[in-house]
Design a protein around this motif. Structure first.
Motif, PDB file in Angstrom:
ATOM      1  N   LYS A  71       0.780  -1.068   0.038  1.00  0.00           N
ATOM      2  CA  LYS A  71       0.132  -0.083   0.074  1.00  0.00           C
ATOM      3  C   LYS A  71       0.687   1.047  -0.133  1.00  0.00           C
ATOM      4  O   LYS A  71       0.422   2.139  -0.632  1.00  0.00           O
ATOM      5  CB  LYS A  71      -0.774   0.016   1.382  1.00  0.00           C
ATOM      6  N   VAL A  72       1.775   1.441   0.743  1.00  0.00           N
ATOM      7  CA  VAL A  72       2.795   2.336   0.916  1.00  0.00           C
ATOM      8  C   VAL A  72       3.246   2.868  -0.493  1.00  0.00           C
ATOM      9  O   VAL A  72       3.713   3.764  -0.962  1.00  0.00           O
ATOM     10  CB  VAL A  72       3.953   2.349   2.029  1.00  0.00           C
ATOM     11  N   ALA A  73       3.945   1.535  -1.110  1.00  0.00           N
ATOM     12  CA  ALA A  73       4.570   1.535  -2.410  1.00  0.00           C
ATOM     13  C   ALA A  73       3.618   2.049  -3.479  1.00  0.00           C
ATOM     14  O   ALA A  73       3.784   2.769  -4.379  1.00  0.00           O
ATOM     15  CB  ALA A  73       5.115   0.228  -3.002  1.00  0.00           C
ATOM     16  N   ALA A  74       2.201   1.643  -3.478  1.00  0.00           N
ATOM     17  CA  ALA A  74       1.336   2.198  -4.352  1.00  0.00           C
ATOM     18  C   ALA A  74       1.118   3.701  -4.132  1.00  0.00           C
ATOM     19  O   ALA A  74       0.850   4.416  -5.268  1.00  0.00           O
ATOM     20  CB  ALA A  74      -0.102   1.403  -4.226  1.00  0.00           C
ATOM     21  N   ILE A  75       0.818   4.161  -3.061  1.00  0.00           N
ATOM     22  CA  ILE A  75       0.989   5.683  -2.627  1.00  0.00           C
ATOM     23  C   ILE A  75       2.302   6.314  -3.249  1.00  0.00           C
ATOM     24  O   ILE A  75       2.119   7.305  -4.039  1.00  0.00           O
ATOM     25  CB  ILE A  75       0.793   5.770  -1.229  1.00  0.00           C
ATOM     26  N   VAL A  87      12.183   1.481  -9.634  1.00  0.00           N
ATOM     27  CA  VAL A  87      11.488   0.195  -8.872  1.00  0.00           C
ATOM     28  C   VAL A  87      12.029   0.043  -7.600  1.00  0.00           C
ATOM     29  O   VAL A  87      11.287  -0.376  -6.815  1.00  0.00           O
ATOM     30  CB  VAL A  87      11.309  -0.927  -9.890  1.00  0.00           C
ATOM     31  N   LEU A  88      13.275   0.006  -7.534  1.00  0.00           N
ATOM     32  CA  LEU A  88      14.054  -0.629  -6.104  1.00  0.00           C
ATOM     33  C   LEU A  88      13.747   0.555  -4.894  1.00  0.00           C
ATOM     34  O   LEU A  88      13.983   0.496  -4.184  1.00  0.00           O
ATOM     35  CB  LEU A  88      15.393  -0.393  -6.462  1.00  0.00           C
ATOM     36  N   THR A  89      13.200   1.778  -5.550  1.00  0.00           N
ATOM     37  CA  THR A  89      12.954   2.912  -4.468  1.00  0.00           C
ATOM     38  C   THR A  89      11.322   2.496  -3.937  1.00  0.00           C
ATOM     39  O   THR A  89      11.343   3.177  -2.814  1.00  0.00           O
ATOM     40  CB  THR A  89      12.928   4.320  -5.130  1.00  0.00           C
ATOM     41  N   LEU A  90      10.554   1.902  -4.451  1.00  0.00           N
ATOM     42  CA  LEU A  90       9.543   1.235  -3.897  1.00  0.00           C
ATOM     43  C   LEU A  90       9.619   0.662  -2.574  1.00  0.00           C
ATOM     44  O   LEU A  90      10.222  -0.313  -2.543  1.00  0.00           O
ATOM     45  CB  LEU A  90       8.427   0.779  -5.220  1.00  0.00           C
ATOM     46  N   LYS A  91       8.582   0.919  -1.617  1.00  0.00           N
ATOM     47  CA  LYS A  91       8.481   0.282  -0.400  1.00  0.00           C
ATOM     48  C   LYS A  91       8.426  -1.328  -0.516  1.00  0.00           C
ATOM     49  O   LYS A  91       7.380  -1.771  -1.329  1.00  0.00           O
ATOM     50  CB  LYS A  91       7.782   0.965   0.469  1.00  0.00           C
ATOM     51  N   GLY A  92       9.406  -2.006   0.036  1.00  0.00           N
ATOM     52  CA  GLY A  92       8.960  -3.635   0.044  1.00  0.00           C
ATOM     53  C   GLY A  92       9.573  -4.274  -1.287  1.00  0.00           C
ATOM     54  O   GLY A  92       9.491  -5.391  -1.270  1.00  0.00           O
ATOM     55  N   ASN A 122       2.099   9.257  -6.113  1.00  0.00           N
ATOM     56  CA  ASN A 122       2.601  10.580  -5.968  1.00  0.00           C
ATOM     57  C   ASN A 122       3.957  10.897  -7.066  1.00  0.00           C
ATOM     58  O   ASN A 122       3.932  11.980  -7.479  1.00  0.00           O
ATOM     59  CB  ASN A 122       3.199  10.778  -4.505  1.00  0.00           C
ATOM     60  N   ASP A 123       4.920   9.912  -7.067  1.00  0.00           N
ATOM     61  CA  ASP A 123       6.296  10.007  -7.571  1.00  0.00           C
ATOM     62  C   ASP A 123       5.913   9.773  -9.264  1.00  0.00           C
ATOM     63  O   ASP A 123       6.672  10.109  -9.842  1.00  0.00           O
ATOM     64  CB  ASP A 123       6.974   9.270  -7.070  1.00  0.00           C
ATOM     65  N   PHE A 124       5.150   8.954  -9.658  1.00  0.00           N
ATOM     66  CA  PHE A 124       5.185   8.272 -10.876  1.00  0.00           C
ATOM     67  C   PHE A 124       3.799   8.572 -11.678  1.00  0.00           C
ATOM     68  O   PHE A 124       3.465   7.799 -12.700  1.00  0.00           O
ATOM     69  CB  PHE A 124       5.683   6.946 -10.800  1.00  0.00           C
ATOM     70  N   ASP A 125       2.941   9.484 -11.210  1.00  0.00           N
ATOM     71  CA  ASP A 125       1.658   9.662 -11.812  1.00  0.00           C
ATOM     72  C   ASP A 125       0.866   8.682 -11.811  1.00  0.00           C
ATOM     73  O   ASP A 125       0.072   8.467 -12.791  1.00  0.00           O
ATOM     74  CB  ASP A 125       1.898  10.109 -13.352  1.00  0.00           C
TER      75      ASP A 125
END
Length: 387
Positions: free
Chosen positions: A106-110, A127-132, A114-117
């Motif tokens: 869910k955090v990564a989806a947010i 992709v590696l910056t996404l949570k989890g 926010n960051d990738f439209d």
């Protein structure tokens, strides 16, 4: 350290290009004829691939399929995931365990919103910056969804490669994964990288298995050094797992006359964080106060007065606990083993001021997002006392 130096340091000789090309062709031909029919393989949608890869972490494929189908049907887009309530997420995930995984999603989806439209990023570094999401998941998603030649090294792949090249490195060490990623960077098919990664996974899951391994049945046996040299029983090298910690809890099914049972929300950090369980008192904490479950002859104690007093002291609840246990439940996590000695108790007086307590009627159990240990306890509600 450059890939050549890393491989030379570990005495791993990469095949010449001609052999690599033959290996790719052999492996992908086998995959085309034998690949598993899985729902997430019918799409190149990066969101769907991502969901499947997170679910497959430490979970069997057959178990994941119905969870995946239900998750995608309920939350078909990244924006749906970003906006989903925690209650919805945990209910969809109920039974899979490792609940931090879906919270991270869910955090990564947010982040993506926010960051990738709202569009799943194609760039591997993004992709590696996404949570989890770590190297394996990033490699799997970018290779399968975007046809990029990035390695996806999981346990199956490490097992296959360690046997192919007779690699003596401990696969449980994080540093070892880097070596396997370097090997894959040489072997991966540049035209079909996603299929290549999945073919290695399937090979490890169906033929090159941890147990009952029959290397003579492998489609790539001619490339398998451990098969040729009859050393395959040595691989992969893996140190013994750390000993699992065992905990014993007195677990109380405290109920009202109307059929409601009491549950406690667990802390935000730790095992089953934020989930509801019955009140659980660890055995060791009561022993310090003189409580013993057994008499000297090994039989159960007939008095629960000390446990009742403990519940009153901690929760300000007066209860009457039945003398005999309702049952004993065991549940194993990756690093913990719980033994839950379940007692039924009747509420006499409720003066509790603790906000994380919740009464739930037994007819509503199916509508709640209970973790598996709680589900096991709930099944004892209508059973006879075992002792």
């Amino acid at each position: 350290m450059k890939s050549k130096d890393l491989l030379e340091k570990n005495k791993i000789n990469i095949w010449p290009e001609e052999k690599i090309e033959r290996f790719r062709l052999t492996l992908l031909t086998w995959y085309d004829e034998n690949k598993r029919d899985l729902p997430w393989r019918k799409t190149s949608n990066p969101y769907y691939v991502w969901v499947s890869e997170i679910m497959l972490q430490q979970t069997q494929v057959d178990t994941v399929i119905p969870y995946y189908n239900r998750f995608i049907a309920t939350l078909p887009t990244i924006s749906d995931l970003a906006e989903a309530s925690e209650e919805t997420l945990l209910k969809l995930w109920e039974g899979l365990g490792y609940y931090s995984r879906v919270r991270n999603m869910k955090v990564a989806a947010i982040q993506i919103q926010n960051d990738f439209d709202g569009i799943f990023p194609k760039n591997h570094k993004d992709v590696l910056t996404l949570k989890g999401i770590g190297p394996y998941t990033a490699g799997a998603v970018t290779s399968i969804a975007f046809n990029q030649a990035h390695p996806a090294v999981d346990g199956n792949v490490m097992r296959v490669l360690s046997r192919l090249f007779e690699i003596d490195l401990d696969i449980s060490k994080a540093s070892t994964r880097k070596v396997f990623e370097q090997i894959i960077s040489h072997l991966i098919d540049p035209v079909r990288p996603g299929d290549f990664n999945q073919a290695l996974m399937d090979l490890g899951a169906t033929i090159c298995t941890p147990k009952n391994y029959s290397p003579e049945l492998s489609p790539v046996k001619e490339f398998n050094a451990s098969y040729i040299n009859e050393t395959w029983r040595k691989y992969p090298v893996k140190k013994k797992k750390n000993k699992v910690t065992e905990q014993t809890f007195y677990t109380l099914m405290i109920k009202k006359e109307d059929g409601e049972y009491l549950y406690e929300k667990r802390p935000k950090k730790g095992v089953l964080s934020g989930m509801y369980t019955p009140i659980m008192i660890e055995q060791g904490t009561l022993r310090e106060k003189g409580w013993k479950l057994f008499n000297e002859d090994g039989s159960y104690k007939n008095s629960a007065e000390e446990l009742e007093q403990n519940i009153e002291d901690i929760y300000n609840l007066k209860v009457r606990i039945k003398d005999q246990p309702k049952g004993i439940i065991k549940h194993v996590f990756s690093h913990l083993k719980w033994e839950m000695i379940v007692f039924e108790a009747l509420l006499l007086e409720d003066n509790a001021q603790i906000k994380d307590l919740k009464w739930i009627h037994k007819d509503q159990f199916d509508q709640e997002m209970f973790p598996v240990p709680t589900q096991k306890v709930n099944k004892l509600v209508d059973t006879l006392t075992l002792f």
